[in-house]
Motif scaffolding. Structure first.
Motif, PDB file in Angstrom:
ATOM      1  N   GLY A   1      -2.850 -11.137  -7.538  1.00 21.99           N
ATOM      2  CA  GLY A   1      -3.466 -11.555  -6.281  1.00 21.99           C
ATOM      3  C   GLY A   1      -3.100 -10.638  -5.131  1.00 21.99           C
ATOM      4  O   GLY A   1      -3.937 -10.302  -4.285  1.00 21.99           O
ATOM      5  N   LEU A   2      -1.841 -10.213  -5.106  1.00 23.95           N
ATOM      6  CA  LEU A   2      -1.392  -9.298  -4.057  1.00 23.95           C
ATOM      7  C   LEU A   2      -2.072  -7.939  -4.199  1.00 23.95           C
ATOM      8  O   LEU A   2      -2.577  -7.368  -3.223  1.00 23.95           O
ATOM      9  CB  LEU A   2       0.128  -9.132  -4.109  1.00 23.95           C
ATOM     10  CG  LEU A   2       0.736  -8.079  -3.176  1.00 23.95           C
ATOM     11  CD1 LEU A   2       0.373  -8.347  -1.723  1.00 23.95           C
ATOM     12  CD2 LEU A   2       2.250  -8.030  -3.343  1.00 23.95           C
ATOM     13  N   ILE A   3      -2.127  -7.426  -5.419  1.00 21.87           N
ATOM     14  CA  ILE A   3      -2.780  -6.130  -5.651  1.00 21.87           C
ATOM     15  C   ILE A   3      -4.254  -6.207  -5.263  1.00 21.87           C
ATOM     16  O   ILE A   3      -4.797  -5.300  -4.624  1.00 21.87           O
ATOM     17  CB  ILE A   3      -2.603  -5.694  -7.120  1.00 21.87           C
ATOM     18  CG1 ILE A   3      -1.137  -5.336  -7.384  1.00 21.87           C
ATOM     19  CG2 ILE A   3      -3.518  -4.521  -7.460  1.00 21.87           C
ATOM     20  CD1 ILE A   3      -0.798  -5.161  -8.850  1.00 21.87           C
TER      21      ILE A   3
ATOM     22  N   ASN B   1      -2.568   4.878  -8.706  1.00 20.11           N
ATOM     23  CA  ASN B   1      -1.495   3.972  -9.115  1.00 20.11           C
ATOM     24  C   ASN B   1      -1.810   2.528  -8.750  1.00 20.11           C
ATOM     25  O   ASN B   1      -1.562   1.604  -9.531  1.00 20.11           O
ATOM     26  CB  ASN B   1      -0.161   4.390  -8.496  1.00 20.11           C
ATOM     27  CG  ASN B   1       0.429   5.592  -9.196  1.00 20.11           C
ATOM     28  OD1 ASN B   1       0.140   5.848 -10.358  1.00 20.11           O
ATOM     29  ND2 ASN B   1       1.241   6.354  -8.493  1.00 20.11           N
ATOM     30  N   LEU B   2      -2.357   2.323  -7.570  1.00 16.02           N
ATOM     31  CA  LEU B   2      -2.751   0.977  -7.152  1.00 16.02           C
ATOM     32  C   LEU B   2      -3.835   0.438  -8.076  1.00 16.02           C
ATOM     33  O   LEU B   2      -3.759  -0.711  -8.539  1.00 16.02           O
ATOM     34  CB  LEU B   2      -3.252   1.007  -5.705  1.00 16.02           C
ATOM     35  CG  LEU B   2      -3.796  -0.299  -5.138  1.00 16.02           C
ATOM     36  CD1 LEU B   2      -2.703  -1.363  -5.092  1.00 16.02           C
ATOM     37  CD2 LEU B   2      -4.380  -0.066  -3.750  1.00 16.02           C
ATOM     38  N   MET B   3      -4.849   1.244  -8.380  1.00 16.55           N
ATOM     39  CA  MET B   3      -5.945   0.786  -9.230  1.00 16.55           C
ATOM     40  C   MET B   3      -5.483   0.588 -10.677  1.00 16.55           C
ATOM     41  O   MET B   3      -5.926  -0.350 -11.347  1.00 16.55           O
ATOM     42  CB  MET B   3      -7.114   1.771  -9.168  1.00 16.55           C
ATOM     43  CG  MET B   3      -7.737   1.894  -7.788  1.00 16.55           C
ATOM     44  SD  MET B   3      -8.274   0.321  -7.084  1.00 16.55           S
ATOM     45  CE  MET B   3      -9.632  -0.082  -8.184  1.00 16.55           C
ATOM     46  N   ALA B   4      -4.587   1.438 -11.159  1.00 14.73           N
ATOM     47  CA  ALA B   4      -4.048   1.242 -12.506  1.00 14.73           C
ATOM     48  C   ALA B   4      -3.225  -0.039 -12.560  1.00 14.73           C
ATOM     49  O   ALA B   4      -3.254  -0.770 -13.551  1.00 14.73           O
ATOM     50  CB  ALA B   4      -3.205   2.441 -12.928  1.00 14.73           C
ATOM     51  N   ALA B   5      -2.492  -0.339 -11.483  1.00  8.71           N
ATOM     52  CA  ALA B   5      -1.732  -1.591 -11.421  1.00  8.71           C
ATOM     53  C   ALA B   5      -2.674  -2.784 -11.465  1.00  8.71           C
ATOM     54  O   ALA B   5      -2.381  -3.799 -12.110  1.00  8.71           O
ATOM     55  CB  ALA B   5      -0.872  -1.631 -10.152  1.00  8.71           C
ATOM     56  N   ALA B   6      -3.816  -2.677 -10.805  1.00  8.31           N
ATOM     57  CA  ALA B   6      -4.797  -3.765 -10.821  1.00  8.31           C
ATOM     58  C   ALA B   6      -5.350  -3.964 -12.227  1.00  8.31           C
ATOM     59  O   ALA B   6      -5.488  -5.095 -12.700  1.00  8.31           O
ATOM     60  CB  ALA B   6      -5.932  -3.471  -9.847  1.00  8.31           C
TER      61      ALA B   6
ATOM     62  N   ASP C   1       0.830  -1.201   0.000  1.00  7.30           N
ATOM     63  CA  ASP C   1       0.000   0.000   0.000  1.00  7.30           C
ATOM     64  C   ASP C   1       0.867   1.254   0.000  1.00  7.30           C
ATOM     65  O   ASP C   1       0.671   2.181  -0.794  1.00  7.30           O
ATOM     66  CB  ASP C   1      -0.905  -0.030   1.235  1.00  7.30           C
ATOM     67  CG  ASP C   1      -2.071   0.936   1.131  1.00  7.30           C
ATOM     68  OD1 ASP C   1      -2.336   1.448   0.038  1.00  7.30           O
ATOM     69  OD2 ASP C   1      -2.716   1.173   2.166  1.00  7.30           O
ATOM     70  N   THR C   2       1.867   1.289   0.866  1.00  9.06           N
ATOM     71  CA  THR C   2       2.760   2.442   0.975  1.00  9.06           C
ATOM     72  C   THR C   2       3.556   2.650  -0.316  1.00  9.06           C
ATOM     73  O   THR C   2       3.686   3.778  -0.803  1.00  9.06           O
ATOM     74  CB  THR C   2       3.729   2.254   2.162  1.00  9.06           C
ATOM     75  OG1 THR C   2       2.958   2.143   3.360  1.00  9.06           O
ATOM     76  CG2 THR C   2       4.698   3.423   2.282  1.00  9.06           C
ATOM     77  N   LEU C   3       4.078   1.561  -0.874  1.00 13.44           N
ATOM     78  CA  LEU C   3       4.891   1.673  -2.092  1.00 13.44           C
ATOM     79  C   LEU C   3       4.060   2.143  -3.282  1.00 13.44           C
ATOM     80  O   LEU C   3       4.506   2.989  -4.067  1.00 13.44           O
ATOM     81  CB  LEU C   3       5.566   0.334  -2.401  1.00 13.44           C
ATOM     82  CG  LEU C   3       6.701  -0.061  -1.454  1.00 13.44           C
ATOM     83  CD1 LEU C   3       7.138  -1.500  -1.697  1.00 13.44           C
ATOM     84  CD2 LEU C   3       7.889   0.887  -1.606  1.00 13.44           C
ATOM     85  N   PHE C   4       2.860   1.621  -3.440  1.00 12.64           N
ATOM     86  CA  PHE C   4       2.025   2.063  -4.558  1.00 12.64           C
ATOM     87  C   PHE C   4       1.623   3.527  -4.388  1.00 12.64           C
ATOM     88  O   PHE C   4       1.575   4.284  -5.353  1.00 12.64           O
ATOM     89  CB  PHE C   4       0.788   1.181  -4.706  1.00 12.64           C
ATOM     90  CG  PHE C   4       1.039  -0.075  -5.491  1.00 12.64           C
ATOM     91  CD1 PHE C   4       1.321  -0.016  -6.849  1.00 12.64           C
ATOM     92  CD2 PHE C   4       1.010  -1.306  -4.879  1.00 12.64           C
ATOM     93  CE1 PHE C   4       1.573  -1.171  -7.588  1.00 12.64           C
ATOM     94  CE2 PHE C   4       1.259  -2.468  -5.594  1.00 12.64           C
ATOM     95  CZ  PHE C   4       1.536  -2.402  -6.955  1.00 12.64           C
ATOM     96  N   ALA C   5       1.334   3.937  -3.150  1.00 13.36           N
ATOM     97  CA  ALA C   5       0.951   5.330  -2.903  1.00 13.36           C
ATOM     98  C   ALA C   5       2.093   6.284  -3.219  1.00 13.36           C
ATOM     99  O   ALA C   5       1.875   7.391  -3.705  1.00 13.36           O
ATOM    100  CB  ALA C   5       0.506   5.498  -1.452  1.00 13.36           C
ATOM    101  N   ALA C   6       3.332   5.857  -2.983  1.00 11.50           N
ATOM    102  CA  ALA C   6       4.490   6.729  -3.184  1.00 11.50           C
ATOM    103  C   ALA C   6       5.022   6.681  -4.611  1.00 11.50           C
ATOM    104  O   ALA C   6       5.778   7.557  -5.029  1.00 11.50           O
ATOM    105  CB  ALA C   6       5.611   6.338  -2.220  1.00 11.50           C
TER     106      ALA C   6
END
Length: 197
Positions: A59-61, A107-112, A22-27
């Protein structure tokens, strides 16, 4: 057969991995900028632990998204169940809540969306938003195909589009929310319901 409770160390590892991801995707400035190696190192676990626990990057995302969405789901459900809430207002609020989540977690949602393991439309979080939106649209007069309309409205706020508009086109979050409210007026007919509360 009853499922055994999770060991305390396994639970701690899971929480550490989710928090690190969570922290890495946010940054990160890009959904591609976070690797499984980065997450394992930040969480203090071996890379093999990630794959055993979550299966793969997708799965992790998905697990990170689920943990972020859990409190939002509860508040959305409560708002939707509030007595006297007109269906059009529920649609506006649902879509605005989804957009705000995508803005804050783009960024997290785009990664998903980009994980590639399966269609983003089969993701659990997508199914939840679509089901809630479709149910509200079913009650809005003049909507002829609530299922398709729910898909079309969610397509208007895909994470890759949200990221492009904010990060590349320099649209403000408020401007994007206002544009979405105008688009909803076009789709559903003009109404007096504000986009935000």
């Amino acid at each position: 057969m009853a499922q055994r409770p999770e060991r305390a160390d396994a639970q701690r590892n899971r929480e550490a991995v989710l928090a690190a991801a969570d922290t890495l995707f946010a940054a990160s400035s890009s959904p591609h900028g976070v690797s499984m190696d980065d997450i394992a190192a930040a969480a203090g676990v071996g890379k093999g632990t990630l794959f055993r626990r979550f299966g793969d990057r997708a799965g992790l995302i998905g697990a990170v998204i689920a943990s972020r969405l859990e409190p939002l789901h509860q508040s959305v459900r409560e708002a939707q169940e509030a007595a006297g809430s007109p269906p059009r207002e529920r649609v506006v609020r649902l879509l605005d809540a989804s957009l705000r989540f995508k803005i804050e977690n783009r960024n997290l949602m785009a990664a998903a969306e980009d994980a590639g393991a399966s269609s983003p439309y089969q993701a659990e979080h997508y199914g939840w938003w679509h089901g809630m939106l479709r149910a509200a649209l079913d009650e809005v007069p003049g909507v002829h195909d609530a299922d398709f309309t729910a898909h079309a409205l969610l397509a208007a706020i895909r994470a890759d589009l949200v990221a492009h508009l904010i990060d590349e086109q320099k649209m403000t979050p408020e401007g994007l929310r206002s544009a979405l409210a105008g688009y909803l007026d076009n789709v559903l007919g003009s109404g007096s319901v504000p986009a935000t509360r």
